[in-house]
Enzyme design. Structure first.
Site: not given
Ligand SMILES: [Zn+2]
Length: 458
Positions: A71, A239
């Site tokens: 992330t 992401d």
């Molecule tokens: Zn993530």
């Protein structure tokens, strides 16, 4: 001849691209990330609001994100255009050998971790814009002694609607405060559900994706209510994706070497280790530890991962194969779904959907690099980009103002036209040669109505 024509076309296209590279100030830009939105969720689950949005705009079916597919590294790449080795946010857990500090996603506000890059919400300030970043990773950190004009400290209990309401107010501005030109908005789903239930759980993921799509519907109706719809460029992306894990696919480090041999900085699916004894010996044990785990000495990490040139990358890294989980010991699977694996895996890829006055309508491409989004956003905002790993030219065809040629189509058309011209020329020559020796058909057509049995051609 054919080569000359093709070269002419390509040179013309290049000149056109250069001409179109001139930046012009555009409308406000809103970048939204739904964490962990794997690209194929778009095909597996009905997403009526999202589909409505990109049917009026553009869709990139898969984004090749950056390694490691976690992330924080990827959210920072989206707003800097840099690979993780260049922006310095390399993992969820890091150790800095110079300062001896430790980083964790819940202990992330020391500026020194983030100062190797400048996110767009900072650089856009230099162009005289106001900016906002709502819970985007890094947005509550003072970077280069600055923050976005508006931001909230991270708080997962703040609802999507509350985050969105603040963002639209910041974009609109008021008598006292100029509206923001760039805003970034972060939401935790479907990542959270993907970890808990695993991406293969259709029922649970269907429910999570329905909520995400409802939030996209909320975003669209809020933009319409505030009069921003049609006047703002919206990018919806993510992401990383998510892979299904299993207790049947555990890799135990203790089976290969005693924990006294190393300090563990990060564990799975990319482990980062500092060997405490003979590094080569530790590496040798890890290298033959498990058929579904690849060990690398830092200097041998493949170029394509762009994950070597940073002090915070540890001397040994271990990369688990898709769906495998590295643990130190035991039989407990920590998560049914995980990400962080090799960024060439389709399961790790997110998508990009965008709409607004600057984008084509109903345009779709199969893939793009996530680092290309940064130069695209800079171009749309007329913000000079910081040095980055992206390429505007890869993304420019998404924009309505850009004229793009489909090169295979153009080549096909040129070849087709040349074939037709060649055929006509050959036929013309054939007829041209035969005409003097066969005058009769024309005589017949002109005068000889009764001679029905004569052949038209000899
Ligand atoms: Zn993530």
């Amino acid at each position: 001849m054919l080569l000359q024509i093709l070269l002419g076309f390509l040179c013309g296209m290049t000149a056109l691209a250069a001409e179109n590279g001139t930046a012009q100030q555009g409308p406000p830009l809103l970048l939204v990330s739904f964490d962990g939105f794997r690209a194929d969720y778009l095909r597996r689950f009905p997403m009526p609001n999202l589909k409505l949005l990109y049917s009026q705009g553009v869709l990139v079916e898969q984004l090749t994100n950056v390694f490691i597919t976690k992330t924080f590294p990827n959210h920072y790449s989206l707003v800097t255009g840099l690979y993780a080795e260049s922006h310095g946010i390399l993992a969820s857990n890091m150790y800095d050998p110079t300062s001896h500090k430790h980083f964790h996603v819940t202990n992330d506000t020391d500026p020194m971790w983030w100062n190797e890059a400048r996110p767009l919400w900072i650089t856009a300030l230099d162009s005289g814009y106001k900016t906002a970043a709502m819970m985007w990773p890094g947005s509550d950190v003072v970077i280069g002694n600055r923050t976005a004009t508006h931001f909230f400290p991270y708080n997962p209990s703040v609802t999507f609607q509350q985050r969105l309401g603040n963002v639209t107010n910041w974009i609109l501005g008021n008598e006292k405060e100029q509206g923001v030109m760039f805003a970034a908005l972060y939401w935790e789903e479907p990542d959270r559900s993907g970890h808990i239930f695993g991406p293969d759980n259709d029922t649970a993921m269907g429910k999570a994706l329905k909520e995400v799509d409802d939030n996209i519907g909320l975003l669209m109706s809020e933009l319409k209510r505030t009069g921003l719809w049609g006047r703002i460029n919206v990018l919806i992306t993510s992401d990383h994706g998510m892979a299904q894990c299993s207790a049947e696919r555990l890799i135990r480090l203790d089976d290969c070497l005693h924990p006294d041999n190393y300090t563990l900085v990060d564990l799975t699916p990319v482990a980062a280790l500092i060997p405490l004894k003979d590094a080569e010996a530790v590496f040798s044990l890890l290298n033959k530890c498990h058929p579904h785990m690849t060990a690398y000495l830092k200097k041998a990490i493949p170029d394509r991962l762009h994950y070597r040139n940073n002090e915070r990358i540890q001397p040994i890294i271990l990369i688990a194969d898709e769906g495998w989980t590295i643990v130190q010991r035991g039989d407990k699977l920590p998560r049914l779904g995980d990400h962080g694996y090799d960024n060439s895996l389709p399961s790790m890829h997110p998508f990009l959907a965008a709409m607004g006055p600057s984008f084509h309508r109903g345009y779709r491409i199969s893939s793009l690099q996530s680092v290309d989004i940064y130069p695209l956003m800079c171009h749309m905002l007329s913000v000079p980009p910081q040095p980055n790993n992206g390429t505007f030219n890869h993304a420019r065809c998404l924009l309505a103002a850009e004229t793009c040629w489909d090169v295979p189509l153009v080549v096909g058309l040129v070849v087709g036209v040349l074939l037709v011209l060649t055929t006509i020329t050959v036929l013309f020559r054939l007829f041209g040669h035969r005409r003097p020796s066969s005058p009769r058909p024309f005589q017949r057509l002109q005068v000889d109505d009764d001679d029905d049995d004569d052949p038209l051609l000899e």
